[in-house]
Design an enzyme around this catalytic site. Structure first.
Site, PDB file in Angstrom:
ATOM      1  N   ASP A   3       0.665   0.058  16.193  1.00  0.00           N
ATOM      2  CA  ASP A   3       1.739  -0.888  15.819  1.00  0.00           C
ATOM      3  C   ASP A   3       2.238  -1.520  17.111  1.00  0.00           C
ATOM      4  O   ASP A   3       1.838  -1.094  18.213  1.00  0.00           O
ATOM      5  CB  ASP A   3       2.886  -0.141  15.100  1.00  0.00           C
ATOM      6  N   ILE A   4       3.138  -2.506  16.969  1.00  0.00           N
ATOM      7  CA  ILE A   4       3.801  -3.033  18.174  1.00  0.00           C
ATOM      8  C   ILE A   4       5.150  -2.342  18.371  1.00  0.00           C
ATOM      9  O   ILE A   4       5.811  -2.549  19.379  1.00  0.00           O
ATOM     10  CB  ILE A   4       4.007  -4.569  18.111  1.00  0.00           C
ATOM     11  N   ASP A  21      -1.301  -5.235  19.288  1.00  0.00           N
ATOM     12  CA  ASP A  21      -0.733  -6.466  18.750  1.00  0.00           C
ATOM     13  C   ASP A  21      -1.879  -7.237  18.098  1.00  0.00           C
ATOM     14  O   ASP A  21      -2.866  -7.570  18.780  1.00  0.00           O
ATOM     15  CB  ASP A  21      -0.119  -7.265  19.916  1.00  0.00           C
ATOM     16  N   TYR A 110       4.471 -15.748   2.697  1.00  0.00           N
ATOM     17  CA  TYR A 110       3.843 -14.425   2.550  1.00  0.00           C
ATOM     18  C   TYR A 110       2.729 -14.484   1.500  1.00  0.00           C
ATOM     19  O   TYR A 110       1.591 -14.060   1.758  1.00  0.00           O
ATOM     20  CB  TYR A 110       4.933 -13.434   2.133  1.00  0.00           C
ATOM     21  N   LYS A 114      -1.362 -14.259   1.941  1.00  0.00           N
ATOM     22  CA  LYS A 114      -2.141 -13.185   1.297  1.00  0.00           C
ATOM     23  C   LYS A 114      -3.289 -13.763   0.460  1.00  0.00           C
ATOM     24  O   LYS A 114      -4.373 -13.174   0.403  1.00  0.00           O
ATOM     25  CB  LYS A 114      -1.229 -12.306   0.445  1.00  0.00           C
TER      26      LYS A 114
HETATM   27  N1  NAI Z   1       5.905  -2.464   0.911  1.00  0.00           N
HETATM   28  C1  NAI Z   1       5.485  -3.081  -0.200  1.00  0.00           C
HETATM   29  O1  NAI Z   1       6.168  -3.048  -1.238  1.00  0.00           O
HETATM   30  C2  NAI Z   1       4.182  -3.797  -0.214  1.00  0.00           C
HETATM   31  C3  NAI Z   1       3.427  -3.917   0.925  1.00  0.00           C
HETATM   32  N2  NAI Z   1       2.232  -4.589   0.874  1.00  0.00           N
HETATM   33  C4  NAI Z   1       1.464  -4.773   2.079  1.00  0.00           C
HETATM   34  O2  NAI Z   1       1.337  -3.554   2.785  1.00  0.00           O
HETATM   35  C5  NAI Z   1       1.343  -3.803   4.193  1.00  0.00           C
HETATM   36  C6  NAI Z   1       2.372  -2.929   4.850  1.00  0.00           C
HETATM   37  O3  NAI Z   1       3.631  -3.244   4.300  1.00  0.00           O
HETATM   38  P1  NAI Z   1       4.949  -2.452   4.759  1.00  0.00           P
HETATM   39  O4  NAI Z   1       4.566  -1.224   5.471  1.00  0.00           O
HETATM   40  O5  NAI Z   1       5.848  -2.369   3.594  1.00  0.00           O
HETATM   41  O6  NAI Z   1       5.558  -3.519   5.752  1.00  0.00           O
HETATM   42  P2  NAI Z   1       6.422  -3.243   7.069  1.00  0.00           P
HETATM   43  O7  NAI Z   1       7.132  -4.514   7.359  1.00  0.00           O
HETATM   44  O8  NAI Z   1       7.185  -1.996   6.933  1.00  0.00           O
HETATM   45  O9  NAI Z   1       5.274  -2.997   8.141  1.00  0.00           O
HETATM   46  C7  NAI Z   1       4.585  -4.031   8.742  1.00  0.00           C
HETATM   47  C8  NAI Z   1       4.253  -3.588  10.144  1.00  0.00           C
HETATM   48  O10 NAI Z   1       3.576  -4.658  10.822  1.00  0.00           O
HETATM   49  C9  NAI Z   1       3.937  -4.528  12.170  1.00  0.00           C
HETATM   50  N3  NAI Z   1       3.678  -5.768  12.911  1.00  0.00           N
HETATM   51  C10 NAI Z   1       4.403  -6.901  12.910  1.00  0.00           C
HETATM   52  N4  NAI Z   1       3.870  -7.787  13.779  1.00  0.00           N
HETATM   53  C11 NAI Z   1       2.778  -7.200  14.320  1.00  0.00           C
HETATM   54  C12 NAI Z   1       1.821  -7.593  15.298  1.00  0.00           C
HETATM   55  N5  NAI Z   1       1.883  -8.786  15.884  1.00  0.00           N
HETATM   56  N6  NAI Z   1       0.842  -6.729  15.614  1.00  0.00           N
HETATM   57  C13 NAI Z   1       0.771  -5.513  15.034  1.00  0.00           C
HETATM   58  N7  NAI Z   1       1.650  -5.070  14.123  1.00  0.00           N
HETATM   59  C14 NAI Z   1       2.653  -5.908  13.766  1.00  0.00           C
HETATM   60  C15 NAI Z   1       5.422  -4.190  12.138  1.00  0.00           C
HETATM   61  O11 NAI Z   1       5.849  -3.625  13.357  1.00  0.00           O
HETATM   62  C16 NAI Z   1       5.494  -3.230  10.961  1.00  0.00           C
HETATM   63  O12 NAI Z   1       5.410  -1.893  11.368  1.00  0.00           O
HETATM   64  C17 NAI Z   1       1.585  -5.311   4.358  1.00  0.00           C
HETATM   65  O13 NAI Z   1       0.369  -5.955   4.602  1.00  0.00           O
HETATM   66  C18 NAI Z   1       2.137  -5.732   3.032  1.00  0.00           C
HETATM   67  O14 NAI Z   1       1.806  -7.059   2.715  1.00  0.00           O
HETATM   68  C19 NAI Z   1       1.762  -5.173  -0.281  1.00  0.00           C
HETATM   69  C20 NAI Z   1       2.499  -5.093  -1.421  1.00  0.00           C
HETATM   70  C21 NAI Z   1       3.717  -4.343  -1.499  1.00  0.00           C
HETATM   71  C1  AKB Z   2       5.750  -6.788  -3.196  1.00  0.00           C
HETATM   72  C2  AKB Z   2       5.594  -7.007  -1.755  1.00  0.00           C
HETATM   73  O1  AKB Z   2       4.567  -7.453  -1.329  1.00  0.00           O
HETATM   74  C3  AKB Z   2       6.702  -6.698  -0.830  1.00  0.00           C
HETATM   75  N1  AKB Z   2       7.345  -5.461  -1.146  1.00  0.00           N
HETATM   76  C4  AKB Z   2       7.743  -7.799  -0.876  1.00  0.00           C
HETATM   77  O2  AKB Z   2       8.660  -7.667  -1.705  1.00  0.00           O
HETATM   78  O3  AKB Z   2       7.606  -8.774  -0.142  1.00  0.00           O
END
Ligand code: NAI
Ligand code: AKB
Length: 293
Positions: A3-4, A21, A110, A114
């Site tokens: 992660d970053i 990154d 977003y 995707k």
């Molecule tokens: N949480 C949810 O409800 C859902 C999540 N997802 C997908 O799952 C994945 C993870 O989601 P979450 O963990 O909830 O999001 P999050 O926002 O908690 O995690 C995203 C991570 O990406 C990292 N990041 C940001 N810029 C970056 C960069 N330049 N280089 C490397 N890392 C970087 C951030 O530091 C963060 O830890 C995403 O792709 C999201 O679209 C899909 C549907 C639902």
């Molecule tokens: C459903 C997702 O992708 C995420 N939790 C958001 O609400 O943006």
């Protein structure tokens, strides 16, 4: 894992953790070579609400970052997983239920990024033979801090129920969205990555487990916290939620590779309350029975 941002202690204890990154192609290549990477699980993204608040950054991370990840995966012949989302659909898509293949015209950066990821991954699969796999996740329910999405209210309601017993909800009480518990999601992701290629009729599958409204979640939580109060004050996130699926049709994942979620609404609430309680019990010196009272 990489992660970053700095990782919590539990992540550091579970295995190697690196700074990476996704915008820095050279460092991604270096990591692939030095650590003999063979699978790449690409989670980095800006979610729906934070993406709308910073469109240029969302385009960088979600689109330029994706291009880098596709290229390193092609160069080093990695198996690549990228999650998509219910947010990859929009107001013109059927919402109840939303099938795998249908109109996709999302209205958030977003969602647009995707859909781009789904299509680019499938293109790299056809053009270069890249083993690209993608699951469209619903809102994820876990005890982790939410990342700035539209489905975040659900996570916050659990915390609020066990602390202040008042939740301020930015969605209307009748806003139905698909959701699933994190353990189901992780199991599905690992299972899907191991399915032999010949069983897959698609590269991008919907998965899901439950769908509920804020009002239904509050009623389920009142089984643990009877005096939970929810104050509804919809904001800009309401329009996003109103454009998303209300229920996911994930029958193709069931048919092709045996996807089967285990957590229904009551099991999900039970495990969330049991997982969060120790954190708040220490603070408030209460037992679950006392919280239920
Ligand atoms: N949480 C949810 O409800 C859902 C999540 N997802 C997908 O799952 C994945 C993870 O989601 P979450 O963990 O909830 O999001 P999050 O926002 O908690 O995690 C995203 C991570 O990406 C990292 N990041 C940001 N810029 C970056 C960069 N330049 N280089 C490397 N890392 C970087 C951030 O530091 C963060 O830890 C995403 O792709 C999201 O679209 C899909 C549907 C639902
Ligand atoms: C459903 C997702 O992708 C995420 N939790 C958001 O609400 O943006």
């Amino acid at each position: 894992m990489s992660d970053i941002n700095k990782a919590p202690e539990s992540v550091l204890e579970s295995g190697p953790f690196l700074f990476a990154d996704v915008l820095d192609m050279r460092s991604l290549r270096e990591i692939c070579v030095n650590y003999e990477i063979d699978w790449l699980i690409h989670f980095s993204a800006l979610l729906s609400a934070v993406g709308e608040a910073n469109v240029p950054l969302a385009m960088q991370v979600n689109i330029e970052g994706l291009h880098n990840v596709l290229e390193v995966s092609r160069m080093y012949k990695l198996k690549l997983f990228i999650p998509s989302t219910i947010g990859a659909f929009g107001p013109d898509s059927p919402r109840y239920p939303t099938p795998d293949l249908t109109i996709q015209r999302p209205r958030t950066i977003y969602g647009v990024s995707k859909v781009h990821a789904e299509l680019m991954g499938e293109y790299y699969n056809h053009k270069f033979g890249l083993d690209f796999r993608c699951l469209r996740y619903p809102g994820v329910i876990s005890t982790d801090q939410p990342g700035g999405g539209t489905t975040d209210y659900a996570l916050k309601m659990f915390h609020d129920a066990l602390t202040t017993k008042v939740h301020h909800c930015y969605l209307r009480p009748d806003t139905r969205l698909p959701m699933m518990y994190i353990d189901d999601l992780l199991t599905a992701t690992v299972d899907y990555m191991q399915v032999p290629d010949k069983k897959l009729s698609m590269r991008t599958y919907n998965i899901g487990a439950v769908d509920f409204t804020p009002e239904e979640l509050a009623n389920e939580l009142r089984k643990f916290v009877p005096d939970l109060e929810v104050v509804y004050n919809p904001d800009h996130r309401q329009a996003i939620a109103d454009s998303w699926p209300q229920k996911f049709d994930y029958s193709t994942a069931v048919k092709d590779w045996g996807y089967r979620p285990l957590y229904n609404m009551s099991a999900m609430c039970e495990v969330m309350v049991q997982s969060l309680l120790p954190k708040y019990k220490i603070r408030r010196n209460q037992t679950l029975e006392e919280v239920k009272e």
